[in-house]
Design a protein around this motif. Structure first.
Motif, PDB file in Angstrom:
ATOM      1  N   MET A   1      51.459  65.940  10.551  1.00  0.00           N
ATOM      2  CA  MET A   1      50.863  66.722  11.640  1.00  0.00           C
ATOM      3  C   MET A   1      49.438  67.071  11.261  1.00  0.00           C
ATOM      4  O   MET A   1      49.075  67.018  10.090  1.00  0.00           O
ATOM      5  CB  MET A   1      51.673  67.987  11.891  1.00  0.00           C
ATOM      6  CG  MET A   1      51.568  69.007  10.758  1.00  0.00           C
ATOM      7  SD  MET A   1      52.932  70.134  10.677  1.00  0.00           S
ATOM      8  CE  MET A   1      53.998  69.241   9.547  1.00  0.00           C
ATOM      9  N   THR A   2      48.662  67.446  12.258  1.00  0.00           N
ATOM     10  CA  THR A   2      47.297  67.901  11.968  1.00  0.00           C
ATOM     11  C   THR A   2      47.353  69.313  11.373  1.00  0.00           C
ATOM     12  O   THR A   2      48.332  70.046  11.540  1.00  0.00           O
ATOM     13  CB  THR A   2      46.425  67.937  13.236  1.00  0.00           C
ATOM     14  OG1 THR A   2      46.967  68.899  14.146  1.00  0.00           O
ATOM     15  CG2 THR A   2      46.324  66.557  13.898  1.00  0.00           C
ATOM     16  N   THR A   3      46.276  69.665  10.708  1.00  0.00           N
ATOM     17  CA  THR A   3      46.153  71.018  10.169  1.00  0.00           C
ATOM     18  C   THR A   3      46.206  72.033  11.303  1.00  0.00           C
ATOM     19  O   THR A   3      46.853  73.084  11.174  1.00  0.00           O
ATOM     20  CB  THR A   3      44.848  71.140   9.358  1.00  0.00           C
ATOM     21  OG1 THR A   3      44.922  70.218   8.257  1.00  0.00           O
ATOM     22  CG2 THR A   3      44.623  72.540   8.844  1.00  0.00           C
ATOM     23  N   GLU A   4      45.566  71.734  12.416  1.00  0.00           N
ATOM     24  CA  GLU A   4      45.592  72.628  13.578  1.00  0.00           C
ATOM     25  C   GLU A   4      47.027  72.876  14.043  1.00  0.00           C
ATOM     26  O   GLU A   4      47.433  74.021  14.262  1.00  0.00           O
ATOM     27  CB  GLU A   4      44.779  72.022  14.718  1.00  0.00           C
ATOM     28  CG  GLU A   4      44.800  72.832  16.000  1.00  0.00           C
ATOM     29  CD  GLU A   4      44.003  72.153  17.095  1.00  0.00           C
ATOM     30  OE1 GLU A   4      42.974  72.724  17.493  1.00  0.00           O
ATOM     31  OE2 GLU A   4      44.407  71.050  17.542  1.00  0.00           O
TER      32      GLU A   4
ATOM     33  N   MET B   1      38.056  76.977  17.414  1.00  0.00           N
ATOM     34  CA  MET B   1      39.477  77.120  17.203  1.00  0.00           C
ATOM     35  C   MET B   1      39.776  77.918  15.928  1.00  0.00           C
ATOM     36  O   MET B   1      40.706  78.715  15.922  1.00  0.00           O
ATOM     37  CB  MET B   1      40.124  75.739  17.144  1.00  0.00           C
ATOM     38  CG  MET B   1      41.609  75.795  16.961  1.00  0.00           C
ATOM     39  SD  MET B   1      42.477  76.628  18.287  1.00  0.00           S
ATOM     40  CE  MET B   1      43.761  75.493  18.605  1.00  0.00           C
ATOM     41  N   THR B   2      38.994  77.686  14.866  1.00  0.00           N
ATOM     42  CA  THR B   2      39.256  78.441  13.637  1.00  0.00           C
ATOM     43  C   THR B   2      39.031  79.935  13.861  1.00  0.00           C
ATOM     44  O   THR B   2      39.776  80.759  13.333  1.00  0.00           O
ATOM     45  CB  THR B   2      38.393  77.955  12.447  1.00  0.00           C
ATOM     46  OG1 THR B   2      37.028  77.987  12.822  1.00  0.00           O
ATOM     47  CG2 THR B   2      38.775  76.556  12.015  1.00  0.00           C
ATOM     48  N   ALA B   3      38.042  80.291  14.664  1.00  0.00           N
ATOM     49  CA  ALA B   3      37.795  81.705  14.952  1.00  0.00           C
ATOM     50  C   ALA B   3      38.978  82.309  15.715  1.00  0.00           C
ATOM     51  O   ALA B   3      39.394  83.438  15.430  1.00  0.00           O
ATOM     52  CB  ALA B   3      36.502  81.871  15.746  1.00  0.00           C
ATOM     53  N   SER B   4      39.524  81.565  16.649  1.00  0.00           N
ATOM     54  CA  SER B   4      40.687  82.052  17.403  1.00  0.00           C
ATOM     55  C   SER B   4      41.897  82.209  16.507  1.00  0.00           C
ATOM     56  O   SER B   4      42.609  83.220  16.574  1.00  0.00           O
ATOM     57  CB  SER B   4      41.013  81.093  18.558  1.00  0.00           C
ATOM     58  OG  SER B   4      39.975  81.076  19.495  1.00  0.00           O
ATOM     59  N   LEU B   5      42.149  81.221  15.657  1.00  0.00           N
ATOM     60  CA  LEU B   5      43.279  81.307  14.737  1.00  0.00           C
ATOM     61  C   LEU B   5      43.115  82.477  13.775  1.00  0.00           C
ATOM     62  O   LEU B   5      44.064  83.230  13.528  1.00  0.00           O
ATOM     63  CB  LEU B   5      43.442  79.998  13.961  1.00  0.00           C
ATOM     64  CG  LEU B   5      44.037  78.834  14.742  1.00  0.00           C
ATOM     65  CD1 LEU B   5      43.835  77.521  13.995  1.00  0.00           C
ATOM     66  CD2 LEU B   5      45.517  79.069  15.020  1.00  0.00           C
ATOM     67  N   THR B   6      41.911  82.650  13.240  1.00  0.00           N
ATOM     68  CA  THR B   6      41.656  83.768  12.333  1.00  0.00           C
ATOM     69  C   THR B   6      41.930  85.084  13.037  1.00  0.00           C
ATOM     70  O   THR B   6      42.608  85.964  12.494  1.00  0.00           O
ATOM     71  CB  THR B   6      40.206  83.724  11.814  1.00  0.00           C
ATOM     72  OG1 THR B   6      39.985  82.490  11.132  1.00  0.00           O
ATOM     73  CG2 THR B   6      39.923  84.891  10.879  1.00  0.00           C
TER      74      THR B   6
ATOM     75  N   ALA C   1      36.075  73.866   9.043  1.00  0.00           N
ATOM     76  CA  ALA C   1      35.334  73.492  10.246  1.00  0.00           C
ATOM     77  C   ALA C   1      36.332  72.996  11.282  1.00  0.00           C
ATOM     78  O   ALA C   1      37.453  72.610  10.943  1.00  0.00           O
ATOM     79  CB  ALA C   1      34.324  72.393   9.905  1.00  0.00           C
ATOM     80  N   ASP C   2      35.924  72.997  12.536  1.00  0.00           N
ATOM     81  CA  ASP C   2      36.834  72.533  13.585  1.00  0.00           C
ATOM     82  C   ASP C   2      37.318  71.106  13.325  1.00  0.00           C
ATOM     83  O   ASP C   2      38.464  70.774  13.610  1.00  0.00           O
ATOM     84  CB  ASP C   2      36.182  72.644  14.960  1.00  0.00           C
ATOM     85  CG  ASP C   2      36.179  74.082  15.479  1.00  0.00           C
ATOM     86  OD1 ASP C   2      37.007  74.896  15.008  1.00  0.00           O
ATOM     87  OD2 ASP C   2      35.348  74.393  16.352  1.00  0.00           O
ATOM     88  N   GLU C   3      36.446  70.268  12.734  1.00  0.00           N
ATOM     89  CA  GLU C   3      36.880  68.887  12.446  1.00  0.00           C
ATOM     90  C   GLU C   3      37.956  68.850  11.353  1.00  0.00           C
ATOM     91  O   GLU C   3      38.784  67.938  11.327  1.00  0.00           O
ATOM     92  CB  GLU C   3      35.700  67.965  12.106  1.00  0.00           C
ATOM     93  CG  GLU C   3      34.747  68.470  11.063  1.00  0.00           C
ATOM     94  CD  GLU C   3      33.587  69.307  11.615  1.00  0.00           C
ATOM     95  OE1 GLU C   3      32.668  69.592  10.828  1.00  0.00           O
ATOM     96  OE2 GLU C   3      33.597  69.701  12.789  1.00  0.00           O
ATOM     97  N   ASP C   4      37.964  69.843  10.462  1.00  0.00           N
ATOM     98  CA  ASP C   4      39.023  69.925   9.441  1.00  0.00           C
ATOM     99  C   ASP C   4      40.391  70.135  10.088  1.00  0.00           C
ATOM    100  O   ASP C   4      41.407  69.697   9.556  1.00  0.00           O
ATOM    101  CB  ASP C   4      38.763  71.067   8.461  1.00  0.00           C
ATOM    102  CG  ASP C   4      37.537  70.834   7.597  1.00  0.00           C
ATOM    103  OD1 ASP C   4      37.260  69.665   7.249  1.00  0.00           O
ATOM    104  OD2 ASP C   4      36.857  71.828   7.278  1.00  0.00           O
ATOM    105  N   LEU C   5      40.403  70.811  11.216  1.00  0.00           N
ATOM    106  CA  LEU C   5      41.670  71.066  11.905  1.00  0.00           C
ATOM    107  C   LEU C   5      42.305  69.783  12.429  1.00  0.00           C
ATOM    108  O   LEU C   5      43.530  69.725  12.600  1.00  0.00           O
ATOM    109  CB  LEU C   5      41.463  72.052  13.060  1.00  0.00           C
ATOM    110  CG  LEU C   5      40.979  73.437  12.676  1.00  0.00           C
ATOM    111  CD1 LEU C   5      40.769  74.286  13.932  1.00  0.00           C
ATOM    112  CD2 LEU C   5      41.948  74.120  11.727  1.00  0.00           C
ATOM    113  N   GLN C   6      41.495  68.769  12.673  1.00  0.00           N
ATOM    114  CA  GLN C   6      42.026  67.505  13.199  1.00  0.00           C
ATOM    115  C   GLN C   6      42.518  66.569  12.092  1.00  0.00           C
ATOM    116  O   GLN C   6      43.153  65.548  12.373  1.00  0.00           O
ATOM    117  CB  GLN C   6      40.975  66.807  14.060  1.00  0.00           C
ATOM    118  CG  GLN C   6      40.532  67.643  15.251  1.00  0.00           C
ATOM    119  CD  GLN C   6      41.688  68.287  16.010  1.00  0.00           C
ATOM    120  OE1 GLN C   6      42.643  67.613  16.377  1.00  0.00           O
ATOM    121  NE2 GLN C   6      41.616  69.590  16.241  1.00  0.00           N
ATOM    122  N   LYS C   7      42.259  66.930  10.845  1.00  0.00           N
ATOM    123  CA  LYS C   7      42.746  66.128   9.715  1.00  0.00           C
ATOM    124  C   LYS C   7      44.238  66.381   9.510  1.00  0.00           C
ATOM    125  O   LYS C   7      44.769  67.424   9.891  1.00  0.00           O
ATOM    126  CB  LYS C   7      41.987  66.492   8.434  1.00  0.00           C
ATOM    127  CG  LYS C   7      40.512  66.130   8.485  1.00  0.00           C
ATOM    128  CD  LYS C   7      39.811  66.581   7.219  1.00  0.00           C
ATOM    129  CE  LYS C   7      38.320  66.275   7.310  1.00  0.00           C
ATOM    130  NZ  LYS C   7      37.593  66.836   6.163  1.00  0.00           N
TER     131      LYS C   7
END
Length: 146
Positions: A118-121, A1-6, A101-107
């Motif tokens: 809300m989540t970071t994602e 997901m981070t690659a897609s957002l970037t 990391a992808d898990e950071d997006l769920q924080k």
């Protein structure tokens, strides 16, 4: 997901740079008319300030300090300076998102700028929508007033 957002952020930030470069008359970057309250220059400063703050400072600890009022009150910044600010924002977004990391997006995102948690994602998706919205305004501004 981070690659897609970037990838999406970089696509639209590069498109923003292209829009600013496409103004035939540099002074038209700052032009407003009737119901068009924000110039392309001010919208660019707003996009840069928004991402530099919410991505760079909050997620990346970049040290950026935002002055939102200046994003809309400054005028006649040279085109090359706007482009340099966009390029710096591209660098900031890339570095910051590459560290997540992808898990950071769920924080939980550390702030509640929308008035709720809300989540970071979720918030990064919101920020991408915000960028795209203003990019569309700038494109229309250029075609209408330049």
């Amino acid at each position: 997901m981070t690659a897609s957002l970037t990838s999406l952020f970089l696509r639209d930030l590069n498109k923003l740079k292209q829009e600013i470069e496409s103004y035939q008359n540099e002074t038209n970057l700052w032009k407003t008319e009737a119901t068009i309250a924000n110039s392309a220059g001010n919208l660019t400063l707003h996009i840069v300030g928004n991402l530099s703050h919410f991505v760079g400072a909050v997620l990346g600890n970049s040290g950026y300090v935002r002055n939102r009022e200046l994003e809309f009150s400054l005028k006649d910044i040279p085109r090359m300076e706007l482009i340099q600010q966009i390029e710096k924002t591209i660098e900031t977004v890339t570095i910051t998102l590459d560290r997540l990391a992808d898990e950071d997006l769920q924080k939980q995102y550390p702030l509640e700028p929308l008035g709720y948690g809300m989540t970071t994602e979720y918030f990064l998706i919101h920020l991408f929508g915000h960028l795209s919205y203003h990019l569309g305004q700038i494109n229309y501004h250029r075609r209408l007033l330049d």
